[in-house]
Design a protein around this motif. Structure first.
Motif, PDB file in Angstrom:
ATOM      1  N   ARG A 128       0.833  -1.202  -0.075  1.00  0.00           N
ATOM      2  CA  ARG A 128       0.004  -0.148   0.117  1.00  0.00           C
ATOM      3  C   ARG A 128       1.005   1.365   0.059  1.00  0.00           C
ATOM      4  O   ARG A 128       1.578   1.441   0.923  1.00  0.00           O
ATOM      5  CB  ARG A 128      -0.897   0.045   1.194  1.00  0.00           C
ATOM      6  N   SER A 214       3.042   2.159 -12.456  1.00  0.00           N
ATOM      7  CA  SER A 214       2.924   3.622 -11.956  1.00  0.00           C
ATOM      8  C   SER A 214       2.997   3.731 -10.375  1.00  0.00           C
ATOM      9  O   SER A 214       2.456   2.719  -9.771  1.00  0.00           O
ATOM     10  CB  SER A 214       1.775   4.586 -12.569  1.00  0.00           C
ATOM     11  N   ALA A 216       1.655   5.922  -7.204  1.00  0.00           N
ATOM     12  CA  ALA A 216       0.592   6.807  -6.765  1.00  0.00           C
ATOM     13  C   ALA A 216       0.249   6.556  -5.355  1.00  0.00           C
ATOM     14  O   ALA A 216       0.061   5.381  -5.045  1.00  0.00           O
ATOM     15  CB  ALA A 216      -0.538   6.972  -7.597  1.00  0.00           C
ATOM     16  N   GLN A 219      -2.494   3.867  -3.727  1.00  0.00           N
ATOM     17  CA  GLN A 219      -2.382   2.720  -4.623  1.00  0.00           C
ATOM     18  C   GLN A 219      -1.902   1.470  -4.131  1.00  0.00           C
ATOM     19  O   GLN A 219      -1.018   1.512  -3.162  1.00  0.00           O
ATOM     20  CB  GLN A 219      -1.720   2.805  -6.209  1.00  0.00           C
ATOM     21  N   GLU A 220      -2.387   0.252  -4.414  1.00  0.00           N
ATOM     22  CA  GLU A 220      -1.857  -1.009  -3.909  1.00  0.00           C
ATOM     23  C   GLU A 220      -1.484  -1.928  -4.908  1.00  0.00           C
ATOM     24  O   GLU A 220      -1.674  -2.021  -6.116  1.00  0.00           O
ATOM     25  CB  GLU A 220      -2.894  -1.785  -3.197  1.00  0.00           C
ATOM     26  N   LEU A 221      -0.039  -2.182  -4.892  1.00  0.00           N
ATOM     27  CA  LEU A 221       0.823  -2.743  -5.809  1.00  0.00           C
ATOM     28  C   LEU A 221       0.969  -4.207  -5.368  1.00  0.00           C
ATOM     29  O   LEU A 221       1.315  -4.678  -4.275  1.00  0.00           O
ATOM     30  CB  LEU A 221       2.199  -2.294  -6.404  1.00  0.00           C
TER      31      LEU A 221
END
Length: 238
Positions: A128, A214, A216, A219-221
């Protein structure tokens, strides 16, 4: 340059994706896309032999800017996957030579077994992103931070991410583009490992990073990996 966020003494275990690298067991020296002429990690007491299905560990070492190889940090300086204290992470302690070279091998956390394919992407963790993490990753990507892994003492190098548009600036020799860049910083979120074996020994490793994402706040990756094992005829060389 802006203040380097990696100098703030962060002590968080990390995970990183890589630019494509290829590592094979060669006599004494290796020539790779990102780093050339470095000796392979000194072997420990292990036999370098594995039974089918036996767990095998991918060790994480250090990171730093491509344009200044003398500037390195603990691999866990980037906030990839865990907030655990570094003292709680499994270490692989080497000899005095490794210490003097700044090596500090820690378990990367990937679940891997000898000759066991992981064809479908395996989720390592989800991140997160907040403003601080975005700033840290952005700094590392814009300054072309590379990192180093070891698999059965074979070194692997890769990049944390890429800056959109930098591909056009790369030289014919494959060297990294100039620092900075005006494009969008993108972080690699998938790592694909292709490992060559001969009998009960690991011979070579190909590591390819994919799915740049990306960055930001909010955002959760999800970071993932796959593993493929292939039989090769090349012999084992220490």
């Amino acid at each position: 340059h802006p203040l380097n966020p990696l100098e703030r003494g962060r002590q968080r275990p990390t995970w990183a994706s890589a630019a494509m690298t290829d590592t094979a067991r060669l006599p004494r020296r290796l020539l790779l896309v990102l780093v050339a002429g470095l000796d392979r990690c000194a072997a420990d007491d292990s036999t370098h032999r594995f039974a089918d299905g036996e767990a095998i560990k991918l060790w994480a070492n250090k990171i730093g800017p491509y344009h200044n190889p003398q500037e390195t940090y603990n691999f866990f300086a980037l906030p990839f996957c865990s907030d655990d204290d570094l003292s709680q992470v499994e270490h692989k302690w080497g000899g005095l030579g490794e210490v003097l070279e700044g090596n500090d091998l820690v378990n990367s956390g990937l679940d891997m077994s000898f000759k066991v394919d992981r064809v479908e992407p395996v989720a390592l963790c989800s991140i997160r992103l907040d403003e601080e993490k975005v700033a840290t990753f952005t700094y590392a990507i814009r300054n072309h931070y590379w990192y180093q892994f070891f698999l059965d003492d074979l070194p692997i190098w890769g990049m944390v991410g890429e800056v959109a548009g930098d591909e056009a600036e790369e030289t014919a020799e494959g060297s990294a583009p100039p620092e900075g860049g005006s494009g969008e910083p993108l972080m690699y979120t998938h790592r694909r490992l292709s490992i060559g074996y001969n009998g009960d020994r690991v011979i070579q490793v190909n590591l390819t990073s994919e799915a740049p994402a990306s960055l930001a706040a909010g955002q959760e990756l999800t970071l993932t990996y796959t593993v493929e094992w292939k039989a090769v005829e090349t012999g084992f060389a220490k």
